[in-house]
Design an enzyme around this catalytic site. Structure first.
Site, PDB file in Angstrom:
ATOM      1  N   SER A 119      37.090  48.216  44.124  1.00  0.00           N
ATOM      2  CA  SER A 119      37.705  47.290  43.178  1.00  0.00           C
ATOM      3  C   SER A 119      37.277  47.569  41.746  1.00  0.00           C
ATOM      4  CB  SER A 119      37.343  45.842  43.545  1.00  0.00           C
ATOM      5  OG  SER A 119      35.940  45.667  43.573  1.00  0.00           O
ATOM      6  N   HIS A 140      43.456  49.629  46.532  1.00  0.00           N
ATOM      7  CA  HIS A 140      42.724  48.380  46.350  1.00  0.00           C
ATOM      8  C   HIS A 140      43.515  47.234  46.954  1.00  0.00           C
ATOM      9  CE1 HIS A 140      41.094  45.072  43.501  1.00  0.00           C
ATOM     10  NE2 HIS A 140      40.450  45.077  44.660  1.00  0.00           N
ATOM     11  N   GLU A 152      46.829  47.643  44.716  1.00  0.00           N
ATOM     12  CA  GLU A 152      46.742  48.503  43.541  1.00  0.00           C
ATOM     13  C   GLU A 152      46.521  49.933  44.024  1.00  0.00           C
ATOM     14  OE1 GLU A 152      44.947  46.408  39.620  1.00  0.00           O
ATOM     15  OE2 GLU A 152      43.547  46.566  41.294  1.00  0.00           O
ATOM     16  N   ASN A 190      41.603  43.180  38.291  1.00  0.00           N
ATOM     17  CA  ASN A 190      40.215  42.770  38.052  1.00  0.00           C
ATOM     18  C   ASN A 190      39.805  42.929  36.595  1.00  0.00           C
ATOM     19  OD1 ASN A 190      39.583  41.803  40.558  1.00  0.00           O
ATOM     20  ND2 ASN A 190      38.708  43.708  41.308  1.00  0.00           N
TER      21      ASN A 190
END
Length: 282
Positions: A119, A140, A152, A190
């Site tokens: 991540s 991800h 992702e 993130n």
């Protein structure tokens, strides 16, 4: 997409969820972890999740049973010799991931695609630990994997177009929506989300408002489905801290410095839901 057999490294929260959705999609899955106990815990979670989906009529009992049959477990990396794709889903720790990826690279066939569920860590750096790094990519997934619809897809500097195309096709096959991100700390989601959570911790640390009021404010004022402090507890405060530290190191920018309270809570073992205590008690 020439994929039939998928390996998943790690039977924890992310790994067992990835194994589940791949099996439901019809792939044969080999789930790897360090101990039989860890594998049994992971499979227990898969069974409970599938039972829940059957009760909600998302799946039939036959589909759930077939998914369980498609997942094999092992503590031996040699079990990966015939897989077409391996997804590493270990703890967010660079040294650990590098060690695992080197072991994977030594066992899998030359045309096996290798992916990481990181991540925050550099996909380019992780790719350098495997042979033929053009077959390496970031995938991800989001927690909880069976529920969250986003993946992702992160290209490292070495990632080939063919590897990228296969990753996008896999996302579609398992019923997810993919977005492609460049290889920068935190990627897209993130990079935006984690600093917001960190700021919420700063607000709480300053005594500006209670945890409940902060979360209520963000749910009702910004239409978020869950408040940032409750989300921090769900993610795990240790994972959150690791991501922020990766941001701080990667960008060398003080705006990503972790809240002192976050560091203190992790030191105390207050990690959120998984430890029974974080910003809330569980």
């Amino acid at each position: 997409m020439n994929l039939q057999n998928i390996g998943v490294i790690g039977a924890g929260t992310m790994g067992n969820g990835i194994a589940q959705i791949c099996a439901v999609a019809g792939f044969s899955v080999t789930l790897i972890d360090v101990s039989d106990a860890a594998l049994e815990r992971g499979m227990g979670t898969v069974r409970k999740n599938l039972e829940r989906q059957v009760s909600k009529e998302v799946l039939t009992s036959a589909q759930a049973n077939r998914a369980i049959e498609l997942i094999q477990t092992s503590t031996d990396y040699a079990s990966l010799q015939n897989v077409d794709l391996v997804i590493e889903a270990a703890t967010e720790n660079l040294e650990l991931k590098l060690r695992i990826l080197q072991q994977v690279s030594a066992q899998v066939k030359a045309d096996c695609v290798i992916a990481t569920n990181t991540s925050s860590l550099s996909v380019t750096q992780l790719a350098a630990s495997v042979s033929q790094p053009d077959r390496f990519i970031g995938l991800h997934f989001f927690n909880p994997v069976p529920v969250m619809t986003l993946i992702e897809v992160i290209r490292g500097l070495q990632t080939s177009d063919a590897t990228h195309a296969l990753a996008l096709a896999l996302a579609e096959r398992v019923g997810k929506t993919a977005i492609t991100a460049g290889n920068r700390p935190g990627f897209v989601v993130n990079r935006i989300l984690v600093p917001m959570i960190n700021e919420a911790i700063m607000v709480f640390q300053e005594g500006l408002a209670s945890a409940e009021d902060i979360d209520t404010g963000m749910r009702l004022g910004c239409n978020q489905p869950i408040g940032p402090l409750a989300l921090a507890d769900l993610i795990g405060l240790d994972t959150l801290l690791a991501i922020l530290e990766a941001f701080h190191d990667g960008f060398n920018d003080s705006k990503y410095r972790p809240a002192p309270l976050l560091k203190e809570m992790v030191a105390a073992g207050y990690l959120g839901r998984k430890s029974g205590r974080g910003f809330y008690s569980y």
